[in-house]
Design a protein around this motif. Sequence first.
Motif, short mmCIF file in Angstrom:
data_model
loop_
_atom_site.label_atom_id
_atom_site.label_comp_id
_atom_site.label_asym_id
_atom_site.label_seq_id
_atom_site.Cartn_x
_atom_site.Cartn_y
_atom_site.Cartn_z
N SER A 1 -6.69 -13.94 -6.24
CA SER A 1 -5.60 -14.65 -5.59
C SER A 1 -4.66 -15.18 -6.66
CB SER A 1 -6.12 -15.83 -4.77
OG SER A 1 -7.16 -15.44 -3.92
N PHE B 1 -1.11 -17.76 -7.45
CA PHE B 1 -0.37 -18.91 -6.97
C PHE B 1 0.68 -19.32 -8.00
CE2 PHE B 1 -3.57 -19.72 -3.75
CZ PHE B 1 -4.74 -19.31 -4.34
N TYR C 1 2.06 -23.09 -8.93
CA TYR C 1 1.99 -24.53 -8.74
C TYR C 1 3.17 -25.14 -9.51
CZ TYR C 1 -2.82 -24.81 -6.86
OH TYR C 1 -3.96 -24.73 -6.07
N GLN D 1 4.31 -28.82 -11.41
CA GLN D 1 3.79 -30.11 -11.86
C GLN D 1 4.93 -30.93 -12.42
OE1 GLN D 1 0.61 -30.00 -14.81
NE2 GLN D 1 -0.16 -31.99 -14.13
N PRO E 1 -0.75 -31.21 -10.42
CA PRO E 1 -0.18 -29.94 -9.97
C PRO E 1 -0.18 -29.89 -8.44
CG PRO E 1 -1.91 -29.58 -11.61
CD PRO E 1 -1.98 -31.00 -11.20
N LEU F 1 0.65 -27.22 -5.10
CA LEU F 1 0.87 -25.83 -4.73
C LEU F 1 2.30 -25.63 -4.29
CD1 LEU F 1 -0.36 -23.01 -4.18
CD2 LEU F 1 -0.68 -23.79 -1.82
N LEU G 1 3.54 -23.62 -13.05
CA LEU G 1 2.28 -23.06 -13.55
C LEU G 1 1.92 -21.81 -12.77
CD1 LEU G 1 0.43 -26.48 -13.64
CD2 LEU G 1 0.92 -25.13 -15.66
N ASN H 1 -6.85 -16.75 -9.55
CA ASN H 1 -8.09 -17.25 -9.00
C ASN H 1 -9.14 -16.17 -9.04
OD1 ASN H 1 -10.11 -18.08 -7.07
ND2 ASN H 1 -8.64 -19.55 -6.30
N GLN I 1 -12.59 -20.08 -9.23
CA GLN I 1 -12.24 -20.66 -10.51
C GLN I 1 -10.79 -20.31 -10.80
OE1 GLN I 1 -15.12 -19.77 -13.44
NE2 GLN I 1 -13.94 -20.57 -15.15
N LEU I 2 -9.97 -21.32 -11.04
CA LEU I 2 -8.57 -21.10 -11.35
C LEU I 2 -8.37 -20.95 -12.84
CD1 LEU I 2 -6.60 -23.66 -9.13
CD2 LEU I 2 -7.15 -21.27 -8.63
N PHE J 1 -5.18 -21.11 -15.45
CA PHE J 1 -3.80 -21.53 -15.49
C PHE J 1 -3.06 -20.89 -16.65
CE2 PHE J 1 -3.48 -25.14 -12.55
CZ PHE J 1 -4.81 -25.36 -12.26
N GLY J 2 -1.82 -20.51 -16.40
CA GLY J 2 -0.94 -20.23 -17.52
C GLY J 2 -0.53 -21.54 -18.17
N SER J 3 0.13 -21.44 -19.29
CA SER J 3 0.49 -22.64 -20.05
C SER J 3 1.66 -23.40 -19.42
CB SER J 3 0.81 -22.28 -21.49
OG SER J 3 1.82 -21.29 -21.53
#
Lengths: 114, 113
Positions: B32, B34, B36, B38, B44, B46, B87, B91, B100-101, B103-105
Amino acid sequence: DTEVTQTPKHLVMGMTNKKSLKCEQHMGHRAMYWYKQKAKKPPELMFVYSYEKLSINESVPSRFSPECPNSSLLNLHLHALQPEDSALYLCASSQVSGGPDTQYFGPGTRLTVL
Amino acid sequence: RKEVEQDPGPFNVPEGATVAFNCTYSNSASQSFFWYRQDCRKEPKLLMSVYSSGNEDGRFTAQLNRASQYISLLIRDSKLSDSATYLCVVNELGSGSARQLTFGSGTQLTVLP
């Protein structure tokens, strides 16, 4: 209601203190997460609980001790922390399976270790 | 090699501009996707899920290319309130059925008046 709550909002503690962070959700989610986020960095996963059982520990030092008393609550017990542990601690929750797997985050606890 | 890579920016754009963010991921088993957003000193939140067919929510359009392992976000008619860090998140199924997600930086966007 997609709300995850966290207390306290801010916490300042000394390196010899023991404190706990609390997280609560009432969305019926069975997966809950602790993340640590330093300034200008993405969240880093610490722990995952699935059906109240610890399923992932991302090699987190033992001075961080998670606890999941029931399906709605998640705690993070802190003891003998270091100044470099100062960060924003985020709790999140999601459905485990069979539905949307979006994680919803709480507002975080901003922790300062002196 | 990072698992999820984004251009960190910052992107400074005038109000009304169109801005595009790109993201690549390395795990072909990712399930999955997404975006997000922030805001400074906040959690963060969605923005939108990303589907293979592409999806749109008002001024926001997300695209996923599984073959290229590439995700994009397009913001049209940008508003001052769009200023935030975006972000890119993928997933994966972790152990014990918990997701477990990764994340990009994050890409920082500032919309200027």
